[in-house]
Design an enzyme around this catalytic site. Structure first.
Site, PDB file in Angstrom:
ATOM      1  NE  ARG A  50      -3.203  -2.301   2.797  1.00 39.51           N
ATOM      2  CZ  ARG A  50      -3.898  -2.620   4.038  1.00 39.51           C
ATOM      3  NH1 ARG A  50      -3.773  -1.578   5.253  1.00 39.51           N
ATOM      4  NH2 ARG A  50      -4.731  -3.806   4.376  1.00 39.51           N
ATOM      5  CG  ASP A  52       0.822   5.729   3.767  1.00 35.75           C
ATOM      6  OD1 ASP A  52       0.080   4.905   4.020  1.00 35.75           O
ATOM      7  OD2 ASP A  52       1.736   5.800   4.432  1.00 35.75           O
ATOM      8  NE  ARG A 197       5.431  10.092   4.415  1.00 29.51           N
ATOM      9  CZ  ARG A 197       4.148  10.357   4.602  1.00 29.51           C
ATOM     10  NH1 ARG A 197       3.286   9.466   4.441  1.00 29.51           N
ATOM     11  NH2 ARG A 197       3.831  11.380   5.030  1.00 29.51           N
TER      12      ARG A 197
END
Length: 243
Positions: A50, A52, A197
């Site tokens: 996935r 974001d 991140r």
């Protein structure tokens, strides 16, 4: 029953992430609806992972099963005629029945883009984290070397991560400068929620002199501690998934 693998490229700016969800438009939903139009029956995509909200991809891999007997090129061309301009199928191919985009993945490559410029750049605003200060690249490289290997990355995940274990293996962290752009390439076996991140946010703090390079080794040493901030989503791109 055919098993079709897609490689998708998308600009994630307008989407609430990859996953179909009730309170926002996910890229998965857009692609599944286009497949429904193309095939005449509902389709569920299995993705390699996935991304974001606001995160981009050049190599998101997804597969689905269908009873329709179409040549792979028909899926690529047919879907690209239905999808919006910010999503495209780069490749489609039939694979073995047991192929699973998520469980068969052996590694992923993420690239984070930093734009180092004293003046904001409208052209790079959608695809980079813009910093108006100099970065100490030597300190960042020193810190990044501590990330390589198999470690507990508990300190590098954000709230909502449902992973059963926080141990992951990072194959490499590389830096490449092109003018005012700085690319940070992270390759690994798998990643926790927002892990790349948070890594980048911590590296930037080190590059700005807000913490010493040695902090990184302490963070991965026992999986505890306070990492840096989560870098903005628009600088991150899923480049490739390996099988």
């Amino acid at each position: 029953m055919a098993n079709i693998r897609l490689i998708l490229e998308y600009d994630g700016t307008a989407y609430a992430g990859w996953q179909r969800q009730p309170n926002g438009l996910g890229i998965q939903q857009v692609v599944e609806e286009s497949l429904h139009q193309l095939l005449g029956t509902p389709v569920t995509l299995i993705s390699s992972g996935r991304t974001d909200a606001g995160v981009h991809a050049r190599g998101m891999v997804a597969n689905f099963h269908t009873e329709r007997d179409l040549p792979p090129a028909a899926y690529r061309e047919g879907l690209n005629g239905l999808l919006p301009k910010d999503i495209a199928v780069q490749d489609a191919m039939q694979v073995r029945d047991a192929f699973h985009a998520r469980y068969d993945a052996r590694g992923k490559w993420y690239r984070y883009c930093l734009c180092r410029n004293p003046v904001r750049s409208p052209l790079y605003a959608r695809y980079s984290w813009q910093l108006r200060a100099d970065l100490d690249l030597a300190a960042m490289r020193q810190a990044a070397s501590a990330l390589v290997g198999r470690h507990d990355f508990q300190a590098f995940r954000t709230a909502g991560c449902a992973a059963r274990t926080t141990t992951r293996e990072i194959f490499s962290v590389d830096f490449a400068a092109e003018g005012k752009l700085l690319f940070i390439d992270v390759r690994g076996s798998g990643f926790l929620r927002n892990m790349v991140r948070v890594m980048v946010g911590t590296l930037v703090e080190i590059g700005l002199g807000k913490r010493p390079p040695e902090d990184m080794a302490r963070l991965v040493g026992d999986g505890r501690g306070r990492a840096g901030p989560t870098a903005p989503p628009q600088g991150l791109c899923l480049m490739e998934v390996w099988y």
